[in-house]
Scaffold this motif. Structure first.
Motif, short mmCIF file in Angstrom:
data_model
loop_
_atom_site.label_atom_id
_atom_site.label_comp_id
_atom_site.label_asym_id
_atom_site.label_seq_id
_atom_site.Cartn_x
_atom_site.Cartn_y
_atom_site.Cartn_z
N LYS A 1 -38.53 -21.83 2.32
CA LYS A 1 -38.17 -22.79 1.28
C LYS A 1 -39.41 -23.56 0.81
O LYS A 1 -40.30 -23.88 1.58
CB LYS A 1 -37.12 -23.77 1.79
N ALA B 1 -41.02 -23.36 6.43
CA ALA B 1 -41.01 -23.83 5.04
C ALA B 1 -42.43 -23.92 4.50
O ALA B 1 -43.40 -24.00 5.26
CB ALA B 1 -40.32 -25.18 4.94
N ASP C 1 -37.53 -25.66 -4.09
CA ASP C 1 -36.19 -25.56 -3.53
C ASP C 1 -35.67 -26.90 -3.03
O ASP C 1 -34.47 -27.17 -3.11
CB ASP C 1 -36.16 -24.56 -2.36
N SER D 1 -33.70 -22.42 -8.55
CA SER D 1 -33.72 -22.00 -7.15
C SER D 1 -32.40 -21.38 -6.73
O SER D 1 -32.35 -20.40 -5.99
CB SER D 1 -34.02 -23.21 -6.25
#
Length: 268
Positions: A6, A30, A84, A131
């Motif tokens: 993400k 992430a 995101d 997203s």
């Protein structure tokens, strides 16, 4: 939501809860960019986080300024090809009697704690929509749930952010963007350095690491909110709803001590 891969932007990410959250999210795979006003602090934070061997970037920006918010979005587009998760974590505080707090200090809290996250969220929404699994995390305060003497202006801004997030969550339902609201109690961060209010006055503190772990848990569980403070805080909130005058009396009993402990609390 799983955090691996993400693309995350965290305002106020060079210290405190923001830095701890960046570390926790990076550990889960992430890609993170932290935002802060001071380049020196950003450089130090990035150097610390790079030890993890993770994907970390930094953006020197003041979230209260329109051109700087555009700079944040431009970075997300150029480096991440989108976003995101947006974490609105940057905050400002000035405690004390309302008549002793300057108009400039009140405006600073409104700008940083409320107006900037609303505007940055509005501007980031096109990225979050694309997203398909977008998330907005608004870090408010336990003061948004229970008004505390000498924190009136601060509480107003944090309560405003909390209700903004709640309303926005309902507005965006079914559109691929979720909103998580976080209510930390007093946390061991640079923002709390000038406060002398301790456990004896009801200001129990926890670590930024514990708060960030709770936020990550809330993200992974698709929670609506993360409220810290355990049973003690829950009882306080309950009392405030059921018998607010009793809580008024409780605060009245420590009013002088609380005023003395908070009058120099300032982080703007």
């Amino acid at each position: 939501m799983h955090l691996k891969g993400k693309r995350v932007v965290i305002t106020g990410g060079s210290s405190g809860i923001g830095l701890a959250l960046a570390r926790a999210m990076l550990a889960r795979g992430a890609r993170v960019a932290i935002v802060g006003r001071r380049q020196v602090e950003l450089d130090r934070a990035v150097a610390e986080l790079k030890v993890l061997g993770a994907s970390i970037g930094a953006i020197a920006a003041d979230v209260t300024r329109g051109p700087d918010r555009q700079k944040i979005l431009a970075y997300a587009k150029a480096e991440f090809d989108g976003m995101d998760i947006l974490v609105n974590n940057a905050g400002a505080v000035r405690a004390g009697r309302i008549e002793t707090i300057s108009e400039g200090e009140i405006r600073a809290m409104v700008e940083v704690n409320l107006l900037a996250p609303i505007l940055l969220t509005r501007e980031a929404l096109p990225y979050l929509r694309v997203s398909g699994h977008g998330l907005i995390v608004n870090v408010t305060s336990a003061a948004a749930l229970t008004g505390v003497p000498f924190y009136g202006s601060y509480a107003a801004t944090k309560a405003g952010l909390a209700r903004f997030g709640e309303a926005l969550r309902r507005e965006l339902k079914g559109e691929g963007v979720h909103v998580l609201t976080v209510y930390p109690i007093a946390t061991e961060t640079p923002m709390m350095a000038t406060s002398k209010a301790g456990v004896d006055l009801g200001f129990a503190r926890e670590s930024a690491v514990d708060v960030s772990a709770a936020i990550v848990e809330g993200i992974e569980a698709n929670a609506l909110e993360v409220a810290r403070g355990g049973d003690a805080r829950a009882k306080l909130i309950g009392l405030n709803r059921e018998n607010p005058l009793a809580l008024d009396e409780s605060f009245f009993g420590i009013k002088a001590e609380l005023e003395a402990a908070t009058r120099d609390h300032k982080a703007l």
